[in-house]
Design an enzyme around this catalytic site. Structure first.
Site, PDB file in Angstrom:
ATOM      1  N   ASP A 189       0.839  -1.207   0.000  1.00 23.03           N
ATOM      2  CA  ASP A 189       0.000   0.000   0.000  1.00 23.03           C
ATOM      3  C   ASP A 189       0.875   1.259   0.000  1.00 23.03           C
ATOM      4  O   ASP A 189       0.571   2.248  -0.664  1.00 23.03           O
ATOM      5  CB  ASP A 189      -0.923  -0.001   1.225  1.00 23.03           C
ATOM      6  CG  ASP A 189      -1.802  -1.243   1.261  1.00 23.03           C
ATOM      7  OD1 ASP A 189      -2.329  -1.617   0.196  1.00 23.03           O
ATOM      8  OD2 ASP A 189      -1.937  -1.847   2.339  1.00 23.03           O
ATOM      9  N   HIS A 216      -5.547  -3.556   5.490  1.00 18.68           N
ATOM     10  CA  HIS A 216      -5.165  -3.871   4.118  1.00 18.68           C
ATOM     11  C   HIS A 216      -6.346  -4.444   3.331  1.00 18.68           C
ATOM     12  O   HIS A 216      -6.358  -5.614   2.954  1.00 18.68           O
ATOM     13  CB  HIS A 216      -3.978  -4.846   4.090  1.00 18.68           C
ATOM     14  CG  HIS A 216      -3.572  -5.210   2.689  1.00 18.68           C
ATOM     15  ND1 HIS A 216      -3.011  -4.298   1.817  1.00 18.68           N
ATOM     16  CD2 HIS A 216      -3.690  -6.359   1.993  1.00 18.68           C
ATOM     17  CE1 HIS A 216      -2.794  -4.885   0.646  1.00 18.68           C
ATOM     18  NE2 HIS A 216      -3.200  -6.135   0.726  1.00 18.68           N
TER      19      HIS A 216
HETATM   20  N1  LIG Z   1      -0.459  -8.412   1.801  1.00 21.34           N
HETATM   21  C1  LIG Z   1      -0.512  -8.013   0.553  1.00 21.34           C
HETATM   22  O1  LIG Z   1      -0.305  -6.833   0.268  1.00 21.34           O
HETATM   23  C2  LIG Z   1      -0.782  -8.976  -0.548  1.00 21.34           C
HETATM   24  C3  LIG Z   1      -1.242 -10.226  -0.270  1.00 21.34           C
HETATM   25  N2  LIG Z   1      -1.467 -11.136  -1.265  1.00 21.34           N
HETATM   26  C4  LIG Z   1      -1.933 -12.470  -0.882  1.00 21.34           C
HETATM   27  O2  LIG Z   1      -0.848 -13.397  -0.915  1.00 21.34           O
HETATM   28  C5  LIG Z   1      -1.370 -14.712  -1.071  1.00 21.34           C
HETATM   29  C6  LIG Z   1      -0.572 -15.493  -2.119  1.00 21.34           C
HETATM   30  O3  LIG Z   1      -0.738 -14.912  -3.395  1.00 21.34           O
HETATM   31  P1  LIG Z   1      -0.027 -15.559  -4.693  1.00 21.34           P
HETATM   32  O4  LIG Z   1       1.387 -15.859  -4.405  1.00 21.34           O
HETATM   33  O5  LIG Z   1      -0.379 -14.690  -5.830  1.00 21.34           O
HETATM   34  O6  LIG Z   1      -0.824 -16.938  -4.814  1.00 21.34           O
HETATM   35  P2  LIG Z   1      -0.364 -18.283  -5.555  1.00 21.34           P
HETATM   36  O7  LIG Z   1      -1.567 -19.145  -5.652  1.00 21.34           O
HETATM   37  O8  LIG Z   1       0.367 -17.950  -6.804  1.00 21.34           O
HETATM   38  O9  LIG Z   1       0.677 -18.909  -4.543  1.00 21.34           O
HETATM   39  C7  LIG Z   1       0.297 -19.352  -3.280  1.00 21.34           C
HETATM   40  C8  LIG Z   1       1.214 -20.495  -2.896  1.00 21.34           C
HETATM   41  O10 LIG Z   1       0.803 -20.932  -1.591  1.00 21.34           O
HETATM   42  C9  LIG Z   1       0.968 -22.330  -1.587  1.00 21.34           C
HETATM   43  N3  LIG Z   1       0.221 -22.937  -0.503  1.00 21.34           N
HETATM   44  C10 LIG Z   1      -1.086 -23.259  -0.422  1.00 21.34           C
HETATM   45  N4  LIG Z   1      -1.351 -23.866   0.749  1.00 21.34           N
HETATM   46  C11 LIG Z   1      -0.184 -23.908   1.424  1.00 21.34           C
HETATM   47  C12 LIG Z   1       0.201 -24.420   2.681  1.00 21.34           C
HETATM   48  N5  LIG Z   1      -0.683 -25.002   3.506  1.00 21.34           N
HETATM   49  N6  LIG Z   1       1.481 -24.300   3.055  1.00 21.34           N
HETATM   50  C13 LIG Z   1       2.394 -23.703   2.247  1.00 21.34           C
HETATM   51  N7  LIG Z   1       2.094 -23.222   1.044  1.00 21.34           N
HETATM   52  C14 LIG Z   1       0.822 -23.319   0.635  1.00 21.34           C
HETATM   53  C15 LIG Z   1       0.510 -22.798  -2.964  1.00 21.34           C
HETATM   54  O11 LIG Z   1       0.998 -24.097  -3.237  1.00 21.34           O
HETATM   55  C16 LIG Z   1       1.103 -21.721  -3.839  1.00 21.34           C
HETATM   56  O12 LIG Z   1       2.394 -22.069  -4.294  1.00 21.34           O
HETATM   57  C17 LIG Z   1      -2.843 -14.540  -1.419  1.00 21.34           C
HETATM   58  O13 LIG Z   1      -3.615 -14.781  -0.264  1.00 21.34           O
HETATM   59  C18 LIG Z   1      -2.943 -13.089  -1.820  1.00 21.34           C
HETATM   60  O14 LIG Z   1      -4.228 -12.563  -1.637  1.00 21.34           O
HETATM   61  C19 LIG Z   1      -1.235 -10.819  -2.564  1.00 21.34           C
HETATM   62  C20 LIG Z   1      -0.764  -9.565  -2.905  1.00 21.34           C
HETATM   63  C21 LIG Z   1      -0.561  -8.539  -1.931  1.00 21.34           C
HETATM   64  O1  LIG Z   2      -5.715  -7.319  -4.097  1.00 21.46           O
HETATM   65  C1  LIG Z   2      -5.393  -8.461  -3.769  1.00 21.46           C
HETATM   66  O2  LIG Z   2      -6.168  -9.420  -3.687  1.00 21.46           O
HETATM   67  C2  LIG Z   2      -3.976  -8.688  -3.404  1.00 21.46           C
HETATM   68  C3  LIG Z   2      -3.534  -7.623  -2.500  1.00 21.46           C
HETATM   69  O3  LIG Z   2      -3.740  -7.666  -1.305  1.00 21.46           O
HETATM   70  C4  LIG Z   2      -2.990  -6.409  -3.096  1.00 21.46           C
HETATM   71  O4  LIG Z   2      -2.588  -6.402  -4.275  1.00 21.46           O
HETATM   72  O5  LIG Z   2      -2.957  -5.398  -2.389  1.00 21.46           O
END
Ligand SMILES: NC(=O)C1=CN([C@@H]2O[C@H](COP(=O)(O)OP(=O)(O)OC[C@H]3O[C@@H](n4cnc5c(N)ncnc54)[C@H](O)[C@@H]3O)[C@@H](O)[C@H]2O)C=CC1
Ligand SMILES: O=C([O-])CC(=O)C(=O)O
Length: 354
Positions: A189, A216
């Site tokens: 953010d 967030h």
């Molecule tokens: N805090 C923030 O600003 C942001 C948060 N996110 C969040 O981050 C998370 C991941 O996003 P991506 O990497 O794009 O998803 P993705 O689906 O590409 O990767 C997620 C990974 O987590 C793994 N996974 C699932 N269950 C698991 C477990 N029990 N133990 C270990 N690994 C496990 C999957 O195998 C996969 O490799 C989502 O919840 C998303 O909303 C995404 C962008 C920004």
């Molecule tokens: O928007 C989403 O789902 C992933 C996230 O938290 C971000 O990009 O800020």
């Protein structure tokens, strides 16, 4: 590393490459590194084979403060670890796959970064991820409490407004909760607010700072453009409103552009690496390391809140206040509280009921 040390390493490297028997040069090289190296630090990325996990693994491999990089996922980590391990930087990389290797992945960790879980598709809110991600976070935090209870936890998995309270409750139940060591990563953010502000105010982005407070998700993300630095260009109220909305909707902008192929991964990996680096610097005693993060807080009447946090040798050294807010920001703060409160309570209720 000091310039003199870099020169000594470079000359050792030159001697190593020009020598037919380079053993003594290698010895010299390892002495040069160990004499000036920062402390050994093990960090783990949980969800390391995912869209965020892979570039984050690379960025952490590039960080000279990391000595051991532990990459864990339920599938795919051997390949990611083999790939990243070939990068010629300080840290030793190990891949762990499946729950029976989770303990080994976590043992001895100083910082654990959690980007495990499902991302959004168009039309979904972050809260729509709760049902799947709450359980994943609970399992991972239960293991953290057992194998590395003193680690700083950087929670990326959404909905952060609920997953951080879930983690806190899991740690409390295990008797390991330390409010100074649990962080919801809201750095993306801040990254977005800085980028959008620099573009609009026509100031160099490298000089920009904008605190982002609250939580967030949607309106709980409250950028404080009244405190943006540098000031100096006259943004209208309409400009500030538009910048605020764009920052709040930044995640959705990416989700829609990716059209079903997930949410922000590259910018999130960048943001996650900045926050983890700040945690490592704090642990290493670097003074005055300040980042925004969603932490246990007394800054408002909510139990968790994102604001500027000073990082130190034990994690949170000080949660900084909000400073003076414009009327628009004051209004945003009051509007976000009910939603943020409900998300926090949802996380706590889940942790108690499961
Ligand atoms: N805090 C923030 O600003 C942001 C948060 N996110 C969040 O981050 C998370 C991941 O996003 P991506 O990497 O794009 O998803 P993705 O689906 O590409 O990767 C997620 C990974 O987590 C793994 N996974 C699932 N269950 C698991 C477990 N029990 N133990 C270990 N690994 C496990 C999957 O195998 C996969 O490799 C989502 O919840 C998303 O909303 C995404 C962008 C920004
Ligand atoms: O928007 C989403 O789902 C992933 C996230 O938290 C971000 O990009 O800020």
């Amino acid at each position: 590393m000091r310039p003199s040390m870099i020169r000594s390493v470079q000359s050792a490297l030159r001697r190593a490459s020009s020598s037919s028997s380079s053993t003594s040069s290698r010895h010299l090289l390892s002495r040069a590194y160990s004499a000036d190296a920062s402390p050994e630090r093990k960090i783990a990325v949980l969800g390391a084979a995912g869209g965020i996990g892979q570039p984050l693994a690379l960025l952490m491999k590039l960080n000279p403060l990391v000595s051991h990089l532990s990459l864990y996922d339920i599938a795919g980590t051997p390949g990611v670890a083999a790939d990243v391990s070939h990068v010629n930087t300080r840290s030793e990389v190990k891949g762990y796959v499946g729950e029976d290797q989770l303990g080994a992945a976590l043992e001895g960790c100083d910082v654990v970064i959690i980007p495990a879980g499902v991302p959004r598709k168009p039309g979904m809110t972050r809260d729509d991820l709760f049902n799947i991600n709450a359980g994943i976070v609970k399992t991972l935090c239960t293991a953290i409490a057992k194998y590395c209870p003193n680690a700083l936890v950087n929670m990326i998995s959404n909905p952060v407004n609920s997953t951080v309270p879930i983690a806190a409750e899991v740690f409390k139940k295990a008797g390991t909760y330390n409010e100074k060591k649990l962080f919801g990563v809201t750095t993306l953010d801040v990254v977005r607010a800085k980028t959008f502000y620099a573009g609009k105010a026509k100031v160099p982005v490298s000089e920009v700072d904008v605190p982002v407070v609250g939580g967030h998700a949607g309106i709980t993300i409250l950028p404080l453009f009244s405190q943006a630095k540098p000031q100096g260009s006259n943004l209208s109220d309409e400009d500030v409103k538009a910048l605020t909305k764009r920052t709040q909707d930044g995640g959705t902008e990416v989700v829609e552009a990716k059209a079903g192929k997930g949410s922000a991964t590259l910018s999130m990996a960048y943001a996650g690496s900045i926050f983890a680096d700040a945690c490592l610097k704090g642990l290493n005693g670097v003074p005055d390391v300040v980042e925004c993060s969603f932490v246990q807080s007394a800054v408002t009447d909510l139990p968790f809140f994102a604001s500027k946090v000073r990082l130190g040798k034990d994690g949170v050294e000080e949660v900084l206040g909000l400073g003076s807010l414009s009327d628009f920001e004051k209004e945003g703060l009051e509007k976000l509280k009910p939603e943020l409160k409900a998300s926090i309570e949802k996380g706590i209720k889940f942790a108690h009921g499961n």
